[in-house]
Design an enzyme around this catalytic site. Structure first.
Site, PDB file in Angstrom:
ATOM      1  N   ASN A  89       7.309   1.896  -2.952  1.00  0.00           N
ATOM      2  CA  ASN A  89       8.303   1.427  -3.898  1.00  0.00           C
ATOM      3  C   ASN A  89       7.885   1.620  -5.356  1.00  0.00           C
ATOM      4  OD1 ASN A  89      10.903   0.345  -3.946  1.00  0.00           O
ATOM      5  ND2 ASN A  89      10.109  -1.629  -4.614  1.00  0.00           N
ATOM      6  N   ARG A 123      13.687  -3.608  -0.523  1.00  0.00           N
ATOM      7  CA  ARG A 123      12.784  -3.584  -1.664  1.00  0.00           C
ATOM      8  C   ARG A 123      13.551  -3.832  -2.955  1.00  0.00           C
ATOM      9  NH1 ARG A 123      11.437   0.696   1.806  1.00  0.00           N
ATOM     10  NH2 ARG A 123       9.270   0.689   2.450  1.00  0.00           N
ATOM     11  N   LYS A 141       1.028   7.248   4.400  1.00  0.00           N
ATOM     12  CA  LYS A 141       0.428   5.918   4.510  1.00  0.00           C
ATOM     13  C   LYS A 141      -0.255   5.712   5.863  1.00  0.00           C
ATOM     14  CE  LYS A 141       4.387   4.418   1.816  1.00  0.00           C
ATOM     15  NZ  LYS A 141       5.570   3.555   1.817  1.00  0.00           N
ATOM     16  N   PRO A 190       0.820  -1.217   0.000  1.00  0.00           N
ATOM     17  CA  PRO A 190       0.000   0.000   0.000  1.00  0.00           C
ATOM     18  C   PRO A 190       0.854   1.267   0.000  1.00  0.00           C
ATOM     19  CG  PRO A 190      -0.643  -1.513   1.763  1.00  0.00           C
ATOM     20  CD  PRO A 190       0.666  -1.989   1.227  1.00  0.00           C
ATOM     21  N   GLU A 191       0.521   2.188  -0.880  1.00  0.00           N
ATOM     22  CA  GLU A 191       1.214   3.471  -0.929  1.00  0.00           C
ATOM     23  C   GLU A 191       0.209   4.535  -0.483  1.00  0.00           C
ATOM     24  OE1 GLU A 191       3.967   3.915  -3.964  1.00  0.00           O
ATOM     25  OE2 GLU A 191       4.226   1.773  -4.243  1.00  0.00           O
TER      26      GLU A 191
END
Ligand SMILES: [Zn+2]
Length: 266
Positions: A167, A254, A51, A2-3
């Protein structure tokens, strides 16, 4: 993962079911306030910063939650429950007088704070392009204040600099700026970087059908320039898109994708 734009949309969904509603029953099942009953509390509103999700109540309290990698929210209709398989993972339950129930599942962060003290939990965050108080100049200042040797990708992911990029967006913004994600941030145009990041995140939530689509093309496999496209030809120049397992100095390990032709290392 989730961004900020995912959480922004989540808040809109929760608003529709919860805001203005009195909770006939509910509780927190995790965090320092685990066991707190929400019975009788009225949900005033939802807000987001990056977020982070804030659920404000008429009791002067705010529920602060964060999804990280694994969390989610589900809303069930009157009389329905979440499947038994996830029942044990419920961290927040809020049943409204209208009968629907919001279930916060596997949330790694569940905190109750006084609404007037919300800064204690979100005050460290940088400007968020999706908020009304977005301050592009301050975001630029924070990019320029970052250690100039840090990589662009790492700085874009640093929520204290700019809140909301995950990311996907960090990788795509680097492509859109034509810079390698491993470029030292001190050698890039901070204002342009902030402008492109803010524009992307906003379009994601404002333009119908364009959620997390960076290319403008919603066809499967063509929604992103580089993210998730390792080994495939760059949509702009045909060069094979590369991937690296982690961003240096990023503990989240990531993956980073880039086109070596469109994004030369400077
Ligand atoms: Zn390319």
């Amino acid at each position: 993962m989730p961004e900020g734009d995912s959480v922004f949309r989540l808040a809109a969904r929760l608003r529709g079911s919860l805001d203005g509603q009195r909770l006939t029953s509910g509780e927190l099942r995790s965090g320092g306030a685990a066991g707190t009953s929400l019975d009788g509390w009225r949900v005033v509103e939802h807000d987001t910063h990056g977020k982070h999700l804030l659920t404000r109540f008429d009791t002067g309290r705010t529920l602060h939650t964060h999804l990280r990698m694994q969390g989610s929210w589900t809303i069930t209709r009157p009389g329905r429950r979440v499947p038994a398989a996830v029942a044990g993972e419920v961290r927040v339950r809020m049943q409204t007088e209208a009968g629907s129930t919001a279930w916060g599942v596997s949330l790694p962060v569940v905190e109750l704070v006084d609404t007037r003290d919300e800064r204690d939990v979100v005050g460290h965050l940088g400007p968020d392009p999706l908020r009304d108080d977005w301050d592009a100049a301050e975001a630029r200042r924070r990019v320029e204040a970052a250690d100039p040797a840090r990589t662009v990708a790492a700085v874009l992911l640093d929520q204290r600099v700019l809140a909301g990029l995950g990311n996907l967006w960090a990788n795509e913004v680097c492509f859109l700026r034509g810079v390698s994600p491993f470029t030292p941030v001190g050698s890039v145009d901070a204002a342009a970087l902030v402008r492109v990041a803010a524009r992307g995140l906003r379009a994601s939530v404002r333009v119908p059908g364009m959620f997390q689509t960076t290319t403008g093309n919603t066809r499967r496999g063509e929604r992103h320039w580089v993210a998730g496209r390792a080994g495939r030809p760059c949509l702009r120049c045909g060069t094979t898109v590369l991937v690296r397992a982690e961003v240096p100095d990023d503990p989240g390990q990531r993956r980073t994708w880039w086109c070596p032709s469109c994004q030369p290392l400077r």
